[in-house]
Scaffold this active site. Structure first.
Site, PDB file in Angstrom:
ATOM      1  N   SER A 131       0.937  -1.302   0.041  1.00 17.45           N
ATOM      2  CA  SER A 131       0.135  -0.036  -0.077  1.00 17.45           C
ATOM      3  C   SER A 131       0.922   1.140   0.095  1.00 17.45           C
ATOM      4  O   SER A 131       1.924   0.884   0.515  1.00 17.45           O
ATOM      5  CB  SER A 131      -1.048  -0.062   1.160  1.00 17.45           C
ATOM      6  OG  SER A 131      -1.637   1.269   1.435  1.00 17.45           O
ATOM      7  N   TYR A 144      -1.844   0.127  10.213  1.00 15.49           N
ATOM      8  CA  TYR A 144      -2.156  -0.475   8.779  1.00 15.49           C
ATOM      9  C   TYR A 144      -0.931  -0.374   8.131  1.00 15.49           C
ATOM     10  O   TYR A 144      -0.269  -1.095   7.445  1.00 15.49           O
ATOM     11  CB  TYR A 144      -3.324  -0.128   8.240  1.00 15.49           C
ATOM     12  CG  TYR A 144      -3.333  -0.756   6.634  1.00 15.49           C
ATOM     13  CD1 TYR A 144      -3.887  -2.018   6.553  1.00 15.49           C
ATOM     14  CD2 TYR A 144      -3.094   0.036   5.539  1.00 15.49           C
ATOM     15  CE1 TYR A 144      -4.007  -2.592   5.405  1.00 15.49           C
ATOM     16  CE2 TYR A 144      -3.189  -0.545   4.335  1.00 15.49           C
ATOM     17  CZ  TYR A 144      -3.891  -1.818   4.098  1.00 15.49           C
ATOM     18  OH  TYR A 144      -3.890  -2.276   3.090  1.00 15.49           O
TER      19      TYR A 144
END
Length: 218
Positions: A131, A144
């Protein structure tokens, strides 16, 4: 000879889109996800093998390894967002962070270890889905993002240690998925990229087999 891929998190989002794209290209697929009913519907649609379970469960990881004695591609796509609404690091629940590390970092490594003999024999490839939160300082995304940063470095070292494999860590960008909707709301998520478009770029990557490294899929 038919290529074989194992895809985690294959019942929806990018995992489902990639499974459809590879099935269209004639790949043999082993698919896993926690939602057994959803996964079996996908497997029936694609003529794939469904192996439902949680990738944080060592017994399930061992089962997946046994299911693919011949393997050309491992896609570590299964992931968890963590606590929502996304909290600042100052108040991030530490036990939830430990669970997030288990899902997003430890489980991919466990599955790599379980499938390495088959991947080495095939001169295969590993794709770890990361990501832009791995490197961007986005408020609320610290938990995250930290796990995805760890997955990127794990991938980087794996590529150096396993020169006979292709190892890519792929940033898919923002996609219109349930995970993004959970993070930013359904309305904002609906404007993001269709996972099918990202899956097509990922299939092109796997087919062309460039040198390993970090790649952007948008």
């Amino acid at each position: 000879m038919t290529n074989t891929a194992l895809i985690t998190g294959a019942s929806r989002g990018l995992g489902l889109a990639l499974a459809r794209s590879l099935a269209e290209a004639g790949w043999s697929l082993a698919l896993t996800a926690r939602g057994a009913d959803e996964l079996r519907r996908v497997a029936d649609e694609l003529g794939a093998t469904a192996i439902p379970g949680d990738v944080t469960d060592p017994e399930h990881v061992a089962r997946l390894g046994r299911a693919v004695p011949e393997l050309d591609l491992l896609v570590n796509n299964a992931s968890d967002l963590g606590v929502t609404p996304l909290p600042p690091l100052a108040g991030y629940p530490l036990e939830a962070f430990r669970v997030l590390l288990e899902t997003n970092v430890t489980a991919p490594l466990a599955l790599i270890q379980a499938t390495l003999p088959a991947l080495r024999a095939a001169g295969g490839a590993v794709v770890n889905i990361t990501s832009d939160a791995a490197t961007g300082a986005y408020p609320g995304w610290g938990g995250y993002g930290a796990t995805k940063a760890a997955l990127e470095q794990l991938s980087n070292v794996l590529a150096a240690e396993e020169p006979g494999l292709r190892v890519w860590w792929a940033d898919p960008g923002e996609m219109n998925t349930r995970m993004l909707a959970d993070a930013v709301g359904a309305e904002e998520a609906s404007a993001a990229t269709d996972p099918a478009k990202v899956a097509a770029a990922l299939r092109d990557l796997v087919t062309s087999r460039p040198a390993g490294g970090k790649v952007s899929l948008q």
